[in-house]
Design a protein around this motif. Sequence first.
Motif, mmCIF file in Angstrom:
data_model
loop_
_atom_site.group_PDB
_atom_site.id
_atom_site.type_symbol
_atom_site.label_atom_id
_atom_site.label_comp_id
_atom_site.label_asym_id
_atom_site.label_seq_id
_atom_site.Cartn_x
_atom_site.Cartn_y
_atom_site.Cartn_z
ATOM 1 N N UNK A 1 7.046 -5.696 -3.241
ATOM 2 C CA UNK A 1 6.970 -5.427 -1.809
ATOM 3 C C UNK A 1 7.654 -4.108 -1.456
ATOM 4 N N UNK A 2 8.786 -3.814 -2.110
ATOM 5 C CA UNK A 2 9.487 -2.554 -1.846
ATOM 6 C C UNK A 2 8.632 -1.360 -2.257
ATOM 7 N N UNK A 3 7.926 -1.515 -3.389
ATOM 8 C CA UNK A 3 7.051 -0.432 -3.844
ATOM 9 C C UNK A 3 5.894 -0.230 -2.864
ATOM 10 N N UNK A 4 5.380 -1.326 -2.325
ATOM 11 C CA UNK A 4 4.278 -1.233 -1.381
ATOM 12 C C UNK A 4 4.726 -0.546 -0.090
ATOM 13 N N UNK A 5 5.908 -0.893 0.388
ATOM 14 C CA UNK A 5 6.442 -0.243 1.592
ATOM 15 C C UNK A 5 6.637 1.259 1.353
ATOM 16 N N UNK A 6 7.128 1.593 0.158
ATOM 17 C CA UNK A 6 7.320 3.005 -0.188
ATOM 18 C C UNK A 6 5.973 3.734 -0.231
ATOM 19 N N UNK A 7 4.949 3.058 -0.781
ATOM 20 C CA UNK A 7 3.614 3.659 -0.862
ATOM 21 C C UNK A 7 3.055 3.910 0.545
ATOM 22 N N UNK A 8 3.234 2.944 1.462
ATOM 23 C CA UNK A 8 2.756 3.115 2.837
ATOM 24 C C UNK A 8 3.494 4.263 3.535
ATOM 25 N N UNK A 9 4.796 4.381 3.279
ATOM 26 C CA UNK A 9 5.572 5.456 3.907
ATOM 27 C C UNK A 9 5.114 6.819 3.392
ATOM 28 N N UNK A 10 4.750 6.869 2.127
ATOM 29 C CA UNK A 10 4.291 8.138 1.562
ATOM 30 C C UNK A 10 2.988 8.632 2.192
ATOM 31 N N UNK A 14 1.873 13.683 4.249
ATOM 32 C CA UNK A 14 0.917 14.774 4.412
ATOM 33 C C UNK A 14 -0.282 14.215 5.175
ATOM 34 N N UNK A 15 -0.126 14.135 6.481
ATOM 35 C CA UNK A 15 -1.095 13.415 7.305
ATOM 36 C C UNK A 15 -2.479 14.038 7.257
ATOM 37 N N UNK A 16 -2.540 15.364 7.334
ATOM 38 C CA UNK A 16 -3.850 16.004 7.377
ATOM 39 C C UNK A 16 -4.659 15.699 6.125
ATOM 40 N N UNK A 17 -4.042 15.860 4.965
ATOM 41 C CA UNK A 17 -4.757 15.619 3.718
ATOM 42 C C UNK A 17 -5.181 14.154 3.593
ATOM 43 N N UNK A 18 -4.282 13.249 3.928
ATOM 44 C CA UNK A 18 -4.600 11.825 3.826
ATOM 45 C C UNK A 18 -5.664 11.403 4.828
ATOM 46 N N UNK A 19 -5.630 12.007 6.018
ATOM 47 C CA UNK A 19 -6.650 11.686 7.023
ATOM 48 C C UNK A 19 -8.031 12.139 6.538
ATOM 49 N N UNK A 362 -0.317 4.331 -7.621
ATOM 50 C CA UNK A 362 -1.530 3.497 -7.578
ATOM 51 C C UNK A 362 -1.628 2.746 -6.257
ATOM 52 N N UNK A 363 -0.505 2.149 -5.823
ATOM 53 C CA UNK A 363 -0.505 1.394 -4.569
ATOM 54 C C UNK A 363 -0.791 2.304 -3.372
ATOM 55 N N UNK A 364 -0.276 3.505 -3.418
ATOM 56 C CA UNK A 364 -0.506 4.447 -2.318
ATOM 57 C C UNK A 364 -1.990 4.786 -2.206
ATOM 58 N N UNK A 365 -2.628 5.055 -3.343
ATOM 59 C CA UNK A 365 -4.057 5.381 -3.334
ATOM 60 C C UNK A 365 -4.895 4.190 -2.885
ATOM 61 N N UNK A 366 -4.551 2.990 -3.362
ATOM 62 C CA UNK A 366 -5.295 1.782 -2.973
ATOM 63 C C UNK A 366 -5.149 1.520 -1.479
ATOM 64 N N UNK A 367 -3.922 1.659 -0.959
ATOM 65 C CA UNK A 367 -3.694 1.434 0.468
ATOM 66 C C UNK A 367 -4.520 2.415 1.307
ATOM 67 N N UNK A 368 -4.556 3.679 0.883
ATOM 68 C CA UNK A 368 -5.335 4.683 1.615
ATOM 69 C C UNK A 368 -6.818 4.321 1.618
#
Length: 450
Positions: A1-10, A14-19, A362-368
């Motif tokens: 869960x901590x890793x998932x929260x960190x992934x969401x915060x990441x 860089x909002x423009x690129x992620x958007x 991996x979690x950051x990419x999946x969440x996006x």
Amino acid sequence: MQLFKLALRNLSRNKRRNVILGIAVAFGFFVVTAVDGLTSGAVSNLEDQITQMLGGTVLASGYEKTTEKNDEGGLIVGNDVVPIIRDHDYLIKKVDSLGINYKYISHYTNSTGQVIFNGKKVLTTTLGRDFETDKSFLDSLQIVEGDIENLKDPASLIIGKNMADSLKVHVGDTVLYLTSTIYGQNEVGEFKVAIINRDSSFISGMMTYTNIETLNKLIEIPEGGYNFFSIYLKDKNQQNRVALLLQDAIQKDGQNVADLRLARQTNPSNVERGLNKQLLGEENSWEGVKYVVESLDDGAPALKTAMNIVHLVTTIILIVILLIVMVGVSNTYRMVLYERIREIGTMRALGMTGKDTGKTFTLEAIALCVIGAFAGFVLAIIVMAFLGIPKFSKESVQFFLHNGHMSFTLSPFSILVQYILMIILTSFAVRGTAKKAARMSPAEALRTVK
């Protein structure tokens, strides 16, 4: 869960690129969902209209062999087969005794011939329906000219708008119907046009309807008889099971019935041909009436094939679009890895394991991708709702519409599979980056100058 929260915060760093990346994922999922919904809806509408024309999703018919007089005046059974069910109530009682969950049941007589008016002829298939009890059929009519009250005339006839225009007939005109009896003799009957109905398709435009007893008398089916019985199930996915259930019940009564299981085994691509072999084959001698029970899938296997092709095509489209998007995801996270080298070194120095570092990417990419896909799905729902509002009058596409409107059918299972596939492909897209992050030495990462 901590890793998932960190992934969401990441994701917010860089909002423009992620958007931009999220929009790409959303667009891909939007296209796939819309195409899947449209094609599935079109095939479903096609199936519904054919079901409506046939009267149901499970069909039963009865056949008798013709008889001839021999030299001594006795009767001998011939080889010709005629479609007829004399016992009006047998199948109705049998269906009710089985507790089958249906919307409605109906029976009708089928005949092919020509409608003639002022020297003009049009080929047609005429169905004899019971206008007094077949309320579902009457509710399906889209009347252009005429009135339901006109159907009280035993010689009333319902024809399509295109046929009426071709023959230049109007409500109240008398037409001739040239056909043949079930025994092959030519017959002509007079009918009065009672209703001109809107054509939902080219096929429905070639069909006419009249009172079942009037048609029975014309083609020599006894009063109360018919040649087709149909069940419109509430759950059309049960049609194959119900067909076998009804067949077994008829067989238990000692009645002759074609073996649907055998036909499906010997002729899986054309079940109807297998059933016909059991009617006409020399090795299948029988007397009296022989029933044939089949589902819509058996009688029109092309519909099931079309649906499978639709899902295959949409799956291929999904994979192609996702692969294109995943290339962008992979390249993006290679850049992210380069930007976060010193950050990775700091986290590793503070105790984060290499495995957890890789999981974060991996979690950051999946969440996006999940968020982007959800946005694309919502957008598809909104667009499909708007596309369902306009009414289309072009006859060439009516067979794929519902009352002139586009309709969309989405399968929860199909959407779930698409999400799972997207998650798997996303994991593979960032696998290389995640491995590099996991193997990175903390000291070396901290010494890296960007």
